[in-house]
Scaffold this motif. Structure first.
Motif, PDB file in Angstrom:
ATOM      1  N   THR A  85      30.815  89.902 -32.624  1.00 26.22           N
ATOM      2  CA  THR A  85      30.516  90.244 -33.656  1.00 26.22           C
ATOM      3  C   THR A  85      29.995  88.920 -34.592  1.00 26.22           C
ATOM      4  O   THR A  85      29.322  88.080 -33.773  1.00 26.22           O
ATOM      5  CB  THR A  85      32.273  89.418 -33.932  1.00 26.22           C
ATOM      6  N   VAL A  86      29.623  89.477 -35.435  1.00 26.97           N
ATOM      7  CA  VAL A  86      28.510  88.817 -36.693  1.00 26.97           C
ATOM      8  C   VAL A  86      29.672  88.140 -37.915  1.00 26.97           C
ATOM      9  O   VAL A  86      30.137  89.165 -38.748  1.00 26.97           O
ATOM     10  CB  VAL A  86      27.357  89.309 -37.481  1.00 26.97           C
ATOM     11  N   SER A  87      29.202  87.097 -38.888  1.00 24.27           N
ATOM     12  CA  SER A  87      30.361  86.700 -39.606  1.00 24.27           C
ATOM     13  C   SER A  87      29.368  85.959 -40.363  1.00 24.27           C
ATOM     14  O   SER A  87      28.527  85.093 -39.758  1.00 24.27           O
ATOM     15  CB  SER A  87      32.183  85.528 -39.142  1.00 24.27           C
ATOM     16  N   ALA A 108      33.099  83.502 -24.091  1.00 23.06           N
ATOM     17  CA  ALA A 108      33.051  83.955 -25.056  1.00 23.06           C
ATOM     18  C   ALA A 108      31.562  82.980 -25.647  1.00 23.06           C
ATOM     19  O   ALA A 108      31.480  81.943 -24.634  1.00 23.06           O
ATOM     20  CB  ALA A 108      33.869  83.889 -26.461  1.00 23.06           C
ATOM     21  N   LEU A 109      30.882  83.738 -25.622  1.00 24.73           N
ATOM     22  CA  LEU A 109      29.226  82.382 -26.823  1.00 24.73           C
ATOM     23  C   LEU A 109      29.761  82.497 -28.123  1.00 24.73           C
ATOM     24  O   LEU A 109      29.492  83.673 -28.854  1.00 24.73           O
ATOM     25  CB  LEU A 109      27.798  82.877 -26.461  1.00 24.73           C
ATOM     26  N   GLU A 110      29.120  81.805 -28.765  1.00 27.47           N
ATOM     27  CA  GLU A 110      29.435  82.065 -30.359  1.00 27.47           C
ATOM     28  C   GLU A 110      28.193  80.213 -30.695  1.00 27.47           C
ATOM     29  O   GLU A 110      28.116  79.887 -30.126  1.00 27.47           O
ATOM     30  CB  GLU A 110      30.525  81.003 -30.392  1.00 27.47           C
ATOM     31  N   ALA A 158      36.303  78.318 -33.788  1.00 32.07           N
ATOM     32  CA  ALA A 158      37.132  79.001 -32.971  1.00 32.07           C
ATOM     33  C   ALA A 158      36.869  79.007 -31.342  1.00 32.07           C
ATOM     34  O   ALA A 158      37.752  79.182 -30.654  1.00 32.07           O
ATOM     35  CB  ALA A 158      37.592  80.620 -33.586  1.00 32.07           C
ATOM     36  N   SER A 159      35.641  78.412 -30.507  1.00 30.45           N
ATOM     37  CA  SER A 159      35.289  78.867 -29.504  1.00 30.45           C
ATOM     38  C   SER A 159      34.994  76.971 -29.498  1.00 30.45           C
ATOM     39  O   SER A 159      35.643  76.647 -28.278  1.00 30.45           O
ATOM     40  CB  SER A 159      33.879  79.025 -29.619  1.00 30.45           C
ATOM     41  N   TYR A 160      34.675  75.726 -29.881  1.00 32.57           N
ATOM     42  CA  TYR A 160      34.524  74.635 -29.863  1.00 32.57           C
ATOM     43  C   TYR A 160      33.708  74.007 -30.715  1.00 32.57           C
ATOM     44  O   TYR A 160      32.957  74.942 -31.748  1.00 32.57           O
ATOM     45  CB  TYR A 160      33.734  74.972 -28.269  1.00 32.57           C
ATOM     46  N   VAL A 216      29.535  85.767 -32.555  1.00 30.07           N
ATOM     47  CA  VAL A 216      30.467  85.570 -31.707  1.00 30.07           C
ATOM     48  C   VAL A 216      30.004  86.733 -30.066  1.00 30.07           C
ATOM     49  O   VAL A 216      30.387  88.207 -30.717  1.00 30.07           O
ATOM     50  CB  VAL A 216      31.966  85.802 -31.340  1.00 30.07           C
ATOM     51  N   LEU A 217      30.099  86.634 -29.031  1.00 33.81           N
ATOM     52  CA  LEU A 217      30.023  87.624 -28.375  1.00 33.81           C
ATOM     53  C   LEU A 217      30.901  87.448 -27.030  1.00 33.81           C
ATOM     54  O   LEU A 217      30.612  85.961 -26.517  1.00 33.81           O
ATOM     55  CB  LEU A 217      28.291  87.488 -27.477  1.00 33.81           C
ATOM     56  N   ALA A 218      31.827  88.427 -27.173  1.00 32.45           N
ATOM     57  CA  ALA A 218      33.215  87.897 -26.650  1.00 32.45           C
ATOM     58  C   ALA A 218      33.399  89.099 -25.129  1.00 32.45           C
ATOM     59  O   ALA A 218      33.282  89.810 -25.471  1.00 32.45           O
ATOM     60  CB  ALA A 218      34.320  87.890 -27.384  1.00 32.45           C
TER      61      ALA A 218
END
Lengths: 485, 128
Positions: free
Chosen positions: B126-128, B92-94, A173-175, B33-35
């Motif tokens: 969020t952790v998924s 965000a960072l992922e 979803a981010s990249y 994901v940190l948003a």
């Protein structure tokens, strides 16, 4: 050689740097690399605390709507915890950024980068790199990273033969970030193709890194005393290029086409073998010593000899060698013949006249100084001047006086014992007691003698007497007892 | 099954750090994901173009005794739009998690380190 580990990290909206941490501490000596997909890669750089700044292998600015691409690397990493987190940064804040970090082993630790390339494609689902030809002597590690104008929630894949997708976070979803690689041994030409799950503008960047020799490998050590056997294995589907080897003929030569690249400058000339026709040797460097006993090849050239070339060198100079004018410090004792181009300036005053050689036409000598001793046995040059004799010149000098020399009137100290008659013009003053007349010369007309003194009045001249026989009397006095009569 | 730690609307003064406390990671999860929302509060990031901040996420494999980096990013304030002109409202960072997905000792935490300008944010880890 192996892919060790990798990780993808992504960021979005207003981001200017991204630090990604891999799972394990990298191993010292391995290659660390990063693929970066960013809308604008201006100022692209990478660093981590163990190794410092990385090198940029390629920074590709795309010609379509896909994100720009960069591949950065650090060879021979120090490894450890400090190398675990890699920070990739750029200048202009990005709406989205995808970074893939990877660690690979088996790559040269010094200057491993071999080839780079990139390609762009528009409105498509696949993008293929241009053909690159690797040059690594042990093969190359090839790394390829993609980017797209649609950078989220799509899936990247690479099904090119020999390639493996090592890092891939797509769909995301981010990249959507990914990195693929292949080991190409031996080196040669290749391409790679990335496929996206939707049509978009796509780009791919590739960098290849030379592989290190296999562990325990390297060049064989030549042992001149050993017995060498020739064994050749034909490729599959090909007949053996010669007699099939067996125990009896295994040493028979088999014709194979060997190729040797051009000799490098470091090839030592002491190599005793014959050069192959395809080998070339560049011009000899100045460092080539002239004591080299071989014959120079037609393509070898020698620059002008430097001043440092000693003249003691016994060989002949080449036509292209030149010598500057001899310096003043060149010893005149040098016994050789000067060349036409050599020149010598005027001799300095310090040049000793004791030099036995003849002076050259260009040499000049100034007037002798007063301190030149007259005892010098040579002839004076016309330009030498001698001043009037000084009073201190001894009159005992046996030569003839020059016209310019003058003698003042005789002083009273002139002896009165002169044995010749006085001339008319001579005046004699009163003879002093101390005057001796022993002066044997003739008085000049200008000499004057005053009246005889009383002590001389009794003297009579017997006229022309004979020495040893005449008797001289002094009136009123007793004859001298030792005189004869 | 994912899990999310909310970050309530907060206005951070200059150079302050907002920490998201360590939280156990449910087994089987592999990504995070940190948003951060950019257009919330009186000092939104959209309204503070000179603002800078750093988002960081860390992981623990031993129940929170030691922590290691996962991902970190530096961001700037101001309005950002996509190619269609739409304002992008989330930074965000992922990245993927590491460690054994079946371990119950894994934990995750995050932080928002503010720069020299006061800003208002909200968001989630969020952790998924």
């Amino acid at each position: 050689m192996a892919f060790v580990q990798g990780k993808a990290g992504t960021g979005s909206v207003g981001i200017t740097s991204l630090a990604v941490t891999v799972t394990s501490n990298p191993t010292a000596g391995n290659l660390l690399s990063a693929g970066a997909a960013i809308p604008d890669t201006t100022g692209l750089a990478a660093t981590e605390t163990a190794d410092g700044a990385w090198s940029v292998a390629i920074n590709h600015v795309t010609t379509n709507a896909a994100d720009d691409l960069g591949i950065l690397y650090k060879a021979n990493t120090v490894g450890g915890l400090g190398a675990k987190t890699v920070t990739v940064s750029w200048t202009n804040a990005a709406n989205q950024a995808g970074v893939t970090i990877r660690e690979d082993s088996g790559v040269l630790t010094v200057t491993p980068l071999d080839k780079t390339g990139a390609a762009d494609a528009t409105a498509t689902t696949t993008v293929t790199s241009g053909s690159l030809t690797n040059t690594g002597s042990n093969g190359d590690l090839c790394i390829a990273v993609p980017s797209a104008s649609v950078s989220t929630n799509q899936t990247w894949s690479n099904s090119t033969a020999g390639w493996a997708v090592d890092v891939n976070n797509s769909p995301n979803a981010s990249y959507d970030a990914a990195s693929a690689s292949r080991y190409q041994t031996p080196a040669g030409a290749f391409t790679t193709t990335w496929t996206l799950s939707t049509s978009a503008d796509l780009s791919v960047a590739v960098a290849t890194f030379k592989l290190a020799p296999p562990a325990g490998g390297g060049l064989p050590v030549f042992n001149p005393g050993a017995t060498w056997r020739r064994f050749y294995m034909p490729a599959a589907g090909h007949a053996f290029p010669g007699t099939t080897p067996n125990a009896a003929n295994r040493d028979n030569p088999v014709s194979l086409t060997e190729s040797v690249g051009p000799a490098s400058d470091s090839v030592v000339r002491a190599w005793a073998g014959a050069r192959a026709p395809t080998e070339s040797v560049g011009p000899a460097t100045d460092a080539v010593t002239r004591v080299f006993g071989g014959t120079r090849g037609p393509t070898e050239s020698v620059g002008p000899a430097s001043d440092a070339v000693t003249r003691a060198w016994a060989g002949e100079r080449d036509l292209t060698e030149s010598l500057g004018p001899a310096s003043d410090s060149v010893a005149r004792a040098w016994a050789g013949t000067r060349g036409p181009t050599e020149s010598v300036g005027p001799a300095t005053d310090a040049v000793s006249r004791a030099l036995g050689a003849g002076r050259g036409p260009s040499e000049s000598v100034g007037p002798a100084s007063d301190s030149v001793t007259r005892a010098y046995a040579g002839s004076r040059a016309p330009s030498e001047a001698v001043g009037p004799a000084s009073d201190s010149v001894a009159r005992a000098w046996a030569g003839t006086r020059s016209p310019s020399e003058t003698v003042g009137p005789a002083s009273d100290a002139v002896s009165s014992q002169l044995g010749h008659p006085r001339s008319t013009a001579e005046a004699v003053g009163p003879a002093s007691d101390a005057v001796t007349r022993a002066f044997a010369g003739t008085r000049t007309p200008t000499e004057s003698v005053g009246p005889a003194a009383d002590v001389a009045a009794g003297v009579k001249n017997a006229g022309a007497g004979v020495a040893g026989q005449d008797l001289v009397y002094l009136d009123g006095l007793t004859p001298w007892p030792h005189q004869t009569s | 099954m994912s899990t999310s730690i909310p970050i309530p609307l907060t206005t951070l003064f200059a150079n302050l750090v907002l920490s998201v406390p360590g939280t156990p990671i449910p087994t089987g999860l592999t990504d995070m994901v940190l948003a951060i929302n950019r257009n919330v509060g009186t000092n939104s990031l959209d309204s503070e173009p000179t603002a800078t901040f750093t988002l960081t996420a860390e992981i623990s494999l031993d129940g929170g005794a030691t922590w290691d980096g996962l991902i970190s990013g530096t961001f700037v304030g101001g309005v950002f739009r996509d190619l269609k002109g739409n304002i992008l409202e989330v930074s965000a960072l992922e990245t993927s998690l590491y460690g054994d997905p079946q371990s119950t000792l894994r934990q995750i935490r995050g932080s928002f380190a503010n720069g020299p300008v006061a800003v208002s944010i909200s968001g989630s880890l969020t952790v998924s």
